[in-house]
Design an enzyme around this catalytic site. Structure first.
Site, PDB file in Angstrom:
ATOM      1  N   ARG A  77       1.384  -1.470  -0.151  1.00 51.21           N
ATOM      2  CA  ARG A  77      -0.090   0.091  -0.351  1.00 51.21           C
ATOM      3  C   ARG A  77       0.564   1.317  -0.164  1.00 51.21           C
ATOM      4  NH1 ARG A  77      -2.218   1.101   4.254  1.00 51.21           N
ATOM      5  NH2 ARG A  77      -1.618   0.154   5.881  1.00 51.21           N
ATOM      6  N   LYS A 116      -8.216  -1.825   1.099  1.00 49.73           N
ATOM      7  CA  LYS A 116      -8.622  -1.094   2.320  1.00 49.73           C
ATOM      8  C   LYS A 116      -9.319  -0.095   2.014  1.00 49.73           C
ATOM      9  CE  LYS A 116      -6.128  -3.712   5.069  1.00 49.73           C
ATOM     10  NZ  LYS A 116      -7.080  -4.116   6.467  1.00 49.73           N
ATOM     11  N   HIS A 141     -10.786  -3.060  13.313  1.00 51.79           N
ATOM     12  CA  HIS A 141      -9.474  -4.048  12.586  1.00 51.79           C
ATOM     13  C   HIS A 141      -9.083  -5.137  13.541  1.00 51.79           C
ATOM     14  CE1 HIS A 141      -5.265  -3.604  10.354  1.00 51.79           C
ATOM     15  NE2 HIS A 141      -5.939  -4.745   9.735  1.00 51.79           N
ATOM     16  N   SER A 172       0.384  -5.706  12.560  1.00 53.86           N
ATOM     17  CA  SER A 172       0.865  -6.985  11.419  1.00 53.86           C
ATOM     18  C   SER A 172       2.035  -7.353  12.989  1.00 53.86           C
ATOM     19  CB  SER A 172       1.863  -6.012  10.609  1.00 53.86           C
ATOM     20  OG  SER A 172       2.544  -7.384   9.894  1.00 53.86           O
ATOM     21  N   LYS A 224      -2.589 -11.919  14.701  1.00 58.37           N
ATOM     22  CA  LYS A 224      -4.310 -11.798  14.298  1.00 58.37           C
ATOM     23  C   LYS A 224      -3.873 -13.488  13.946  1.00 58.37           C
ATOM     24  CE  LYS A 224      -4.659  -8.906  11.882  1.00 58.37           C
ATOM     25  NZ  LYS A 224      -5.470  -7.362  11.545  1.00 58.37           N
ATOM     26  N   THR A 225      -3.446 -13.166  12.541  1.00 61.87           N
ATOM     27  CA  THR A 225      -4.472 -14.297  11.800  1.00 61.87           C
ATOM     28  C   THR A 225      -4.176 -15.832  12.395  1.00 61.87           C
ATOM     29  OG1 THR A 225      -3.890 -13.410   9.938  1.00 61.87           O
ATOM     30  CG2 THR A 225      -4.052 -15.280   9.489  1.00 61.87           C
ATOM     31  N   ASP A 256      -9.243 -10.108   9.549  1.00 62.03           N
ATOM     32  CA  ASP A 256      -8.640  -9.130   8.938  1.00 62.03           C
ATOM     33  C   ASP A 256     -10.085  -7.747   9.249  1.00 62.03           C
ATOM     34  OD1 ASP A 256      -6.860  -7.202   8.201  1.00 62.03           O
ATOM     35  OD2 ASP A 256      -7.810  -7.028   7.268  1.00 62.03           O
ATOM     36  N   ARG A 293       1.722 -12.557  -0.926  1.00 60.25           N
ATOM     37  CA  ARG A 293      -0.040 -12.659  -0.521  1.00 60.25           C
ATOM     38  C   ARG A 293      -0.693 -13.326  -1.000  1.00 60.25           C
ATOM     39  NH1 ARG A 293      -2.390  -9.397   3.569  1.00 60.25           N
ATOM     40  NH2 ARG A 293      -0.302  -7.366   4.296  1.00 60.25           N
TER      41      ARG A 293
END
Length: 948
Positions: free
Chosen positions: A118, A261, A280, A299, A303-304, A318, A383
């Site tokens: 991004r 996003k 988020h 990041s 979290k994932t 997410d 990704r």
């Protein structure tokens, strides 16, 4: 001292990557028949058994593709693929897009071009009447005019009209039908259409038939740049959002994550406006009880990974929203990092990589189609995008009840925070707004020690309202539904990064299991001092010794130092959120901060550290009142002796700080030394004068009607020059301290001034983007560079023979000017990622340095004007000041984080000078002392002879 990194390795990596892409293009040309057969085979075993015939390049893939669909938008392309299925998009990508290939798993590989991540610095939000009072304007939400948005929109449509084929995709954002929004994507790449097919919620045939007009439209013309000369644009990339017209325009970046996003940013505005909390975060639910847990985290915090639990149902990885009925996922798919991916570590993600999935910017074997997930030669940000239903234990529809637990994840590389602690509601708000994690040495060039990272609400780049808006909604819903809040540290224990070790995933999962079964909340707790956190005394499956962090450190002195440092970083970060908060939030957070600032009890400190603190407290001087301000007139106001004199505090407790100069009633923004005099300029509009021999106050020059933003003194010319926010430059005689001349001409605040003594001229840089050159004999402007930069000019310095001037600006660029002709000698590349704030020249070594709001320092060679070194994230916030030692051997940097750092010639950090209670705004070195000016209204004097 670490050796410089060889340039041969990245060069070889680049050659290899280019070779792979060229080989891949050749493979597409030779094996098109084989590839089409692979597609046919994949389709035969896919969920959709309806045969898809071969499609000529100039044919519409669907009977419902309406040529009039885009005419109202001014788009007249004749070939439009409307809501094409993955098989068709595979075929289109393989035909027309370089870098596309079918991999061994059946997933499609795509290449996003130059941008592989991004571009948050290029995000813009239109400032218009209906929303301008709602938006938290600043570094995250940068305003742009409606006229600029229209120019970018027209540019995007013009580009789309030049394409032979376009792809239009319709989908929903939000699984709850009451709160979902219709989104239409118009793009020139099949890769983008497949990505959004995965990430948006896919409508049924009936919903598509009744889709109608979208609520928001995304124009993705990312293969075409914006015009840098357009007002408000600082690069060739622009991601612009207009809430009034309900449109997003993407130019200059083909990275697909900008669309995802962009949708999330829209939801972050629309949902809170209805009293719904957008988050988020990832979320899962128990298979039997249906209890919901929400995981906030930046990041690298897990979290994932932690939300993917074989014993629980995944709701999403997410983006979520919390309504009066419960939570729902905003997305229809997952967008996971692929770097280092293995089936052992991430079996659910690994198995989701099949037909329909999209792998972005990965390196793969050209013959076998096998992906090398460890290869980062294209980017570390590889990704994979896939539909939500590709995860076996997923909850469809992705809607669930109210959370029972909220877990805030942090990767604390300082090794200070406990593995788990239970938060009060006030603490939950504090940590939610703080959004803390840490980067570690080695992850980025220039990071030589743990570096704190704060991202409000664990997702600052996507927040539209003030963070307090989201925090208030979270507090309200937590109280209403009696939700437990936890802070889990997945970072270091037993010491900071490099000394201790990372928390084991096994222990963290055991902690989360104990939270889910309720045993942890029902156990006994003890208080973790300084942060006032409640830490469980025991947890099933976890060694109780690791639960209290200080017990795992071998040196209690080192632990206390790290603890104080981290607490200070939290406190300093939080200052920027005070404006815009309701009284409820202020009181709530005041309670949390007050508890956090409490010193730990004496028994928790080593005796030596306690004795050191007591000695420092005994030496600290009492605070003295600032002097009364003299009446404003043209000359110097002297104040000698007595309590009215501004104070020079001696024997400050910090190791190398020898004095503190205080007296300004506003932030000290600039300073300079000449001979045996120091001048300090402030937000209060005054210039104070100090004797460098004894560091005593001499007098005050009441100068400007606005902030004094820059100072420059010349001993040869016997003048002092000051630039101000009031757009004027004042010239003072160093012999009489009277005004010689006031220079007018700039239409914005004057940010930087420089005297070229050999040329007998003054150079000034302004917020109005211009550079002006003034004759010091006549005080007339001899050159006016009206559009020197695309943003305000903030830094000026000089070097070389023949003489050249280098300027740095908000537009991220550095330019070198010929001091005779005032033509641009060179625009330096690569630019910074954010505005340039400061420049320092090391003439003896033939180089100069630039500091930026992107928190990095760059080294440049004076002769070749090339970038010779770049260190990233060297401070916790913007770099606001640079200066060289008198010997030119040592560089000093000052930051908005309140810290001064000391660097050697290889840009290795030698020391950290702490003590300021606000951002450091200016630095100057005179003799064996360094002077640092700060927003805390003080100037600190540091001893620097030990640095050489």
């Amino acid at each position: 001292m670490a050796p410089r990194q060889s340039l041969l390795r990245p060069l070889a990596r680049a050659v290899r990557t280019i070779g792979q892409r060229q080989l891949h293009v050749g493979r597409l040309a030779m094996d098109q028949g084989k590839i089409r057969q692979v597609i046919a085979d994949a389709l035969s075993v896919s969920a959709s058994t309806q045969p898809i015939p071969a499609v000529p390049a100039d044919y519409h893939a669907h009977a419902d593709a309406d040529l009039k669909l885009l005419e109202g938008l001014g788009i007249h392309t004749k070939v439009v693929q409307h809501n094409a299925r993955p098989g068709t998009l595979y075929d289109e990508a393989l035909r027309y897009e370089k870098g596309s290939a079918i991999l061994s798993t059946g997933a499609l590989a795509a290449f996003s071009g130059a941008k592989t991540g991004r571009s948050p610095l290029d995000k813009r939000v239109v400032e218009e009447p209906s929303t301008k009072d709602d938006i938290w304007w600043g570094a995250v939400n940068i305003p742009v005019s409606e006229s600029t948005f229209k120019i970018n929109r027209e540019r995007a449509i013009d580009y789309l009209n030049t394409r032979e084929r376009l792809y239009v995709l319709d989908g929903f954002a939000g699984w709850d039908p009451k709160y979902r929004y219709k989104v239409r994507v118009i793009t020139s790449r099949a890769y983008h259409a497949l990505f959004m097919h995965n990430m948006l919620i896919r409508p049924t045939a009936e919903e598509l038939a009744n889709f109608g007009e979208p609520d928001y439209t995304i124009y993705n013309a990312g293969a075409f740049p914006c015009n840098r000369a357009t007002e408000g644009m600082t690069s060739g990339t622009s991601v612009s959002l207009n809430f009034a017209s309900r449109e997003v325009v993407i130019l200059g970046t083909q990275y697909a994550g900008e669309m995802k996003k962009g949708v999330f940013t829209i939801m972050n505005y629309l949902l809170p406006k209805q009293g719904i909390l957008s988050m988020h975060a990832s979320a899962n639910a128990g298979k039997d009880k249906g209890d919901v847990t929400v995981f906030f985290g930046l990041s690298g915090t897990g979290k994932t990974t932690l939300s993917a639990d074989e014993h629980r149902l995944l709701i999403g990885d997410d983006e979520h929203a919390w309504t009066d009925q419960g939570i729902f996922n905003i997305e229809g798919g997952c967008y996971a990092k692929a770097i280092g991916l293995t089936r052992e570590k991430e079996p659910e993600i690994w198995d989701a990589i099949r037909f329909g999935a999209l792998l972005e910017n990965v390196v793969f074997d050209q013959r076998s189609g096998q992906v090398d997930y460890d290869d980062v030669s294209i980017t570390e940000n590889t990704r994979v995008s896939y539909p939500l239903e590709y995860i076996p234990n997923v909850k469809i529809p992705a809607v669930a009840g109210h959370p029972k637990n909220i877990i805030m994840l942090t990767c604390d590389a300082f090794g200070v925070l406990p593995p788990v602690s239970k938060l009060t509601p006030a603490q939950a708000m504090y940590h939610f707004i703080s959004g803390y994690t840490a980067k570690v040495a080695g992850t980025e060039m220039g990071v030589t020690e743990p570096t704190a990272t704060f991202s409000a609400c664990f997702g600052a780049p996507f927040m539209v309202w003030h963070p307090a808006k989201y925090a208030e909604l979270l507090a309200e819903k937590m109280a209403q539904h009696n939700v437990n809040a936890w802070l889990i540290n997945t970072g270091w224990t037993g010491g900071s990064y490099g000394v201790g070790h990372r928390m084991s995933l096994k222990d963290t999962r055991a902690i989360i299991d104990a939270i889910h079964d309720g045993n942890l909340a029902g156990g006994e707790f003890e208080t973790f001092p300084r942060f006032n956190l409640q830490v469980p005394k025991s947890c099933a499956g976890v060694d109780s010794k690791i639960l209290m962090p200080n017990k795992t450190w071998s040196s209690q002195d080192e632990f206390q130092k790290a603890s104080v440092k981290l607490a200070t970083l939290f406190k300093d970060n939080f200052k920027k959120f005070s404006e815009g908060m309701s009284e409820f939030m202020k009181n709530c957070l005041k309670e949390s901060r007050a508890k956090m600032q409490q010193s730990p009890s004496n028994h928790s400190m080593s005796g030596q550290l306690r004795r050191d603190r007591e000695r420092q407290r005994d030496k600290s001087p009492p605070r003295q009142k600032s002097p009364p301000r003299p009446a404003r007139s043209g000359g110097l106001h002297a104040s000698v002796g007595g309590s009215t004199t501004p104070t020079a505090h001696q024997s400050a407790p910090e190791e190398h700080c020898v004095h503190i100069l205080a007296g300004h009633t506003g932030s000290v923004l600039c300073l300079c030394g000449v001979g045996d005099i120091l001048f300090t300029g402030s937000q209060d509009g005054d210039i104070m004068i100090w004797d460098l021999n004894n560091l005593q106050y001499i007098g005050t020059l009441p100068v400007h009607k606005g902030f004094v933003k820059c100072l420059y003194a010349s001993y040869a010319k016997k003048v002092l020059c000051s630039g101000s926010q009031d757009r004027t430059i004042r010239i003072w005689s160093l012999e009489t301290f009277s005004t010689v001349k006031t220079l007018l001409g700039h239409t914005g605040g004057v940010n930087a001034i420089l005297i070229l003594e050999g040329a007998d001229v003054l150079v000034s840089g302004s917020e109005d983007r211009s550079i002006r050159v003034w004759d010091l004999a006549t005080f007339e402007a001899v050159a006016c560079l009206e559009a020197a930069h695309l943003g305000g000019v903030f830094a000026l310095d000089r070097f070389g023979s023949p003489l050249q001037v280098v300027s740095g600006a908000r537009d991220r660029s550095l330019k070198v000017w010929n001091a005779s002709t005032w033509a641009v000698s060179k625009t330096l590349h690569p630019p910074h990622y954010d505005g340039v704030t400061s420049i320092a020249v090391a003439g003896k070594h033939g180089k100069f340095y630039s500091g930026s709001r992107d928190r990095s320092i760059k080294e440049w060679d004076v002769q070749s004007l090339t970038n010779t070194m770049h260190t990233l994230h060297v401070h916790g916030d913007w770099i606001q000041a640079l200066c060289m030692s008198p010997s030119d051997d040592v560089l000093f940097s000052g930051s908005k984080d309140g810290v001064v750092k000391v660097w050697d010639g290889e840009l290795q950090c030698q020391d950290v000078l702490q003590g300021h209670r606000g951002p450091v705004s200016a630095l100057t070195a005179v003799g064996n002392r360094l002077f640092s000016a700060s927003h805390d209204r003080a100037v600190r004097v540091w001893r620097i002879e030990q640095y050489g």
